[in-house]
Enzyme design. Sequence first.
Site, short mmCIF file in Angstrom:
data_model
loop_
_atom_site.label_atom_id
_atom_site.label_comp_id
_atom_site.label_asym_id
_atom_site.label_seq_id
_atom_site.Cartn_x
_atom_site.Cartn_y
_atom_site.Cartn_z
N ALA A 3 0.81 -1.22 0.00
CA ALA A 3 0.00 0.00 0.00
C ALA A 3 0.84 1.27 0.00
O ALA A 3 0.32 2.35 -0.23
CB ALA A 3 -0.94 0.00 1.21
N ARG A 8 10.85 7.42 -1.42
CA ARG A 8 12.27 7.53 -1.77
C ARG A 8 12.53 7.34 -3.27
O ARG A 8 13.60 7.65 -3.76
CB ARG A 8 13.08 6.48 -0.96
CG ARG A 8 13.21 6.84 0.50
CD ARG A 8 13.64 5.65 1.35
NE ARG A 8 12.52 4.76 1.67
CZ ARG A 8 12.62 3.67 2.43
NH1 ARG A 8 13.79 3.33 2.94
NH2 ARG A 8 11.56 2.93 2.69
N GLY A 72 1.58 3.05 8.13
CA GLY A 72 2.67 2.17 8.54
C GLY A 72 2.36 0.70 8.35
O GLY A 72 1.21 0.31 8.14
N GLY A 133 15.81 -2.50 9.47
CA GLY A 133 15.61 -2.73 10.90
C GLY A 133 16.62 -3.78 11.37
O GLY A 133 16.95 -4.69 10.62
N TYR A 387 -4.65 1.63 -45.50
CA TYR A 387 -5.41 2.61 -44.72
C TYR A 387 -5.91 3.72 -45.63
O TYR A 387 -5.13 4.32 -46.38
CB TYR A 387 -4.46 3.17 -43.65
CG TYR A 387 -5.10 4.09 -42.64
CD1 TYR A 387 -6.30 3.72 -42.01
CD2 TYR A 387 -4.51 5.30 -42.29
CE1 TYR A 387 -6.87 4.56 -41.06
CE2 TYR A 387 -5.08 6.13 -41.34
CZ TYR A 387 -6.26 5.76 -40.73
OH TYR A 387 -6.83 6.58 -39.79
C1 UD1 Z 1 10.59 -2.35 6.56
C2 UD1 Z 1 10.82 -2.71 8.05
C3 UD1 Z 1 12.31 -2.87 8.30
C4 UD1 Z 1 12.87 -3.92 7.36
C5 UD1 Z 1 12.57 -3.59 5.90
C6 UD1 Z 1 12.95 -4.76 5.02
C7 UD1 Z 1 8.97 -1.58 9.21
C8 UD1 Z 1 8.60 -0.47 10.11
N1 UD1 Z 1 10.26 -1.66 8.87
O1 UD1 Z 1 11.21 -1.09 6.35
O2 UD1 Z 1 12.53 -3.28 9.65
O3 UD1 Z 1 14.28 -4.02 7.56
O4 UD1 Z 1 11.15 -3.36 5.74
O5 UD1 Z 1 12.77 -4.46 3.68
O6 UD1 Z 1 8.13 -2.36 8.83
N2 UD1 Z 1 3.40 -0.63 3.33
C9 UD1 Z 1 2.04 -0.72 3.41
N3 UD1 Z 1 1.35 0.19 4.16
C10 UD1 Z 1 1.97 1.16 4.87
C11 UD1 Z 1 3.38 1.25 4.81
C12 UD1 Z 1 4.07 0.33 4.03
O7 UD1 Z 1 1.43 -1.59 2.79
O8 UD1 Z 1 1.27 1.94 5.54
C13 UD1 Z 1 4.14 -1.60 2.49
C14 UD1 Z 1 5.01 -0.94 1.44
O9 UD1 Z 1 4.29 -0.74 0.24
C15 UD1 Z 1 6.14 -1.94 1.28
C16 UD1 Z 1 6.20 -2.64 2.61
O10 UD1 Z 1 4.99 -2.36 3.29
O11 UD1 Z 1 5.86 -2.87 0.26
C17 UD1 Z 1 7.39 -2.20 3.46
O12 UD1 Z 1 7.32 -0.79 3.66
P1 UD1 Z 1 8.60 0.14 3.52
O13 UD1 Z 1 8.17 1.53 3.72
O14 UD1 Z 1 9.34 -0.20 2.30
O15 UD1 Z 1 9.42 -0.34 4.81
P2 UD1 Z 1 10.98 -0.20 5.02
O16 UD1 Z 1 11.29 1.20 5.40
O17 UD1 Z 1 11.72 -0.78 3.90
CA CA Z 2 11.17 -1.53 1.89
#
Ligand code: UD1
Ligand code: CA
Length: 472
Positions: A3, A8, A72, A133, A387
């Site tokens: 979602a 970035r 999140g 993380g 055509y």
């Molecule tokens: C996340 C982890 C991090 C891990 C990394 C691995 C968290 C807080 N952190 O960080 O510990 O090392 O993945 O790749 O989870 N998404 C949603 N809804 C939201 C937010 C995000 O569906 O509200 C989805 C994004 O589209 C994505 C995935 O969740 O596909 C991960 O989100 P992203 O923002 O990429 O997390 P990272 O900062 O990479």
């Molecule tokens: Ca990610």
Amino acid sequence: MAAGKGTRLKSQLPKVLHEVGGKPLLAHVIAAATRVVPPIDVFAIIGHEAVRVRSAVIDTGINFVLQSEQRGTGHALMVAQSALATYDHVIVLSGDAPQIKPQTIARLLNFHLDEQAAMTLLSTDLDHPAGYGRVIRKTSRKHAGSAEVEAIVEEKSASPAQKKIHEINAGFYVFAVPQLFSHIEKLSTANPHGEYYLTDMAEVLRQARQRVVVWKTENSSEVLGANTRAELAAIDLQIRMTKCQQLMADGVTIFYPATCVIDSDVEIAPDTVIEPFVQILGRSRIGASCRIRSYCVIRDSEIGPGVLIRPGCILEAARIGPGAVLGPYSHLRPGSDIGEGAHVGNFVETKNIKLGKGSKAGHLTYLGDAEIGAGVNIGAGTITCNYDGVHKHTTTIDDGAFIGSDSTLVAPVRVGKGAYVAAASCITGDVPEDALAIGRARQIVKEGWARERRAIRKPTEKKPGRIFLEEV
Ligand code: UD1
Ligand code: CA
């Protein structure tokens, strides 16, 4: 989880629709999820540009959950609660980590079940863990050597000592559904992003005396996430190199693989040779013992065995019969169906045509919306005028016909079996079987005309003011 916006990437396109290996990040993750044995039900949590994301992967037949506000990864699971309520366990996958394998997902699940855990996370060791993380394991003597986890700390909240930890949270988890949802309300947004972190569930569950464990994979490339354009490029390269290795292991020769771009879903049969700087894209399928020479771009096309494609050809949604020869520099547009042993040569463009067995169009020709039989010879510079500015019309050329060079065939029109069209004809009416059609003005010869013209044109004196080099 798919979602998120992907801030970035600085893009109009939602992150999970950015492509690696020729298809969206999310399509790779869904493909892995749907290949897990035993089969599992798959839900995609979508939100940012949900309609667009959904339609890009709708053909996979999976289910969708809408997270209309993205607060999140923890929040993503909160909104999925009612969809998941009836399951015992849920495997959570990150939609932006496309190299995950079904076997790894299955092993994570089995580890979770063996450990009877409330939460199991996948980890790996990275040389450069920045951005991920970090996994904080339980280290007391009691837990020495165990898989139990204390917490996951996000990069932005990590202490200098924690930042030195190389074991990262890969973003793949298994949860026991009842435990997840009886404690998920305890997540808070007291962190630098003001989001509900799913990673905080490790600490939440541990404090609730639930078992949280980690399973580490040695294959760290499988879990890399694509958060930036640079990460996208690195993952794309990795996927394509793996694809080339796989094809070579299966008997395909690829010279200089670092220059070839072959999409994940492409199939190539053994003994086919791919020369440098070739792109084979989409759902293309190439038969055995073909040779694809340099600088060809082939998309969504089906190529039979023993086909030779000379340099510089562009094929899109074309079908090429066994033993056909294309190029150099042929352009085959959608719906081009080239028969067995047929030949399409230099600077020939085709679109929506059938070219029969053994027929030849060797040079500088446009063939669009045409039904061409077997053993037909299309002379250089032939054009089907398909055509009229409003509608497209069909040209039919029956078996064994001969179209002389520089002919225009104004469709709808039919050239019968074995008929001849004289060179430079403009054919506006049907040509019967075995007939000869000549559609051009009769030649006129004016004796001595050129000599007389030269005599008139001969310069008698230099134009004033003009400077000639030899005079300077
Ligand atoms: C996340 C982890 C991090 C891990 C990394 C691995 C968290 C807080 N952190 O960080 O510990 O090392 O993945 O790749 O989870 N998404 C949603 N809804 C939201 C937010 C995000 O569906 O509200 C989805 C994004 O589209 C994505 C995935 O969740 O596909 C991960 O989100 P992203 O923002 O990429 O997390 P990272 O900062 O990479
Ligand atoms: Ca990610």
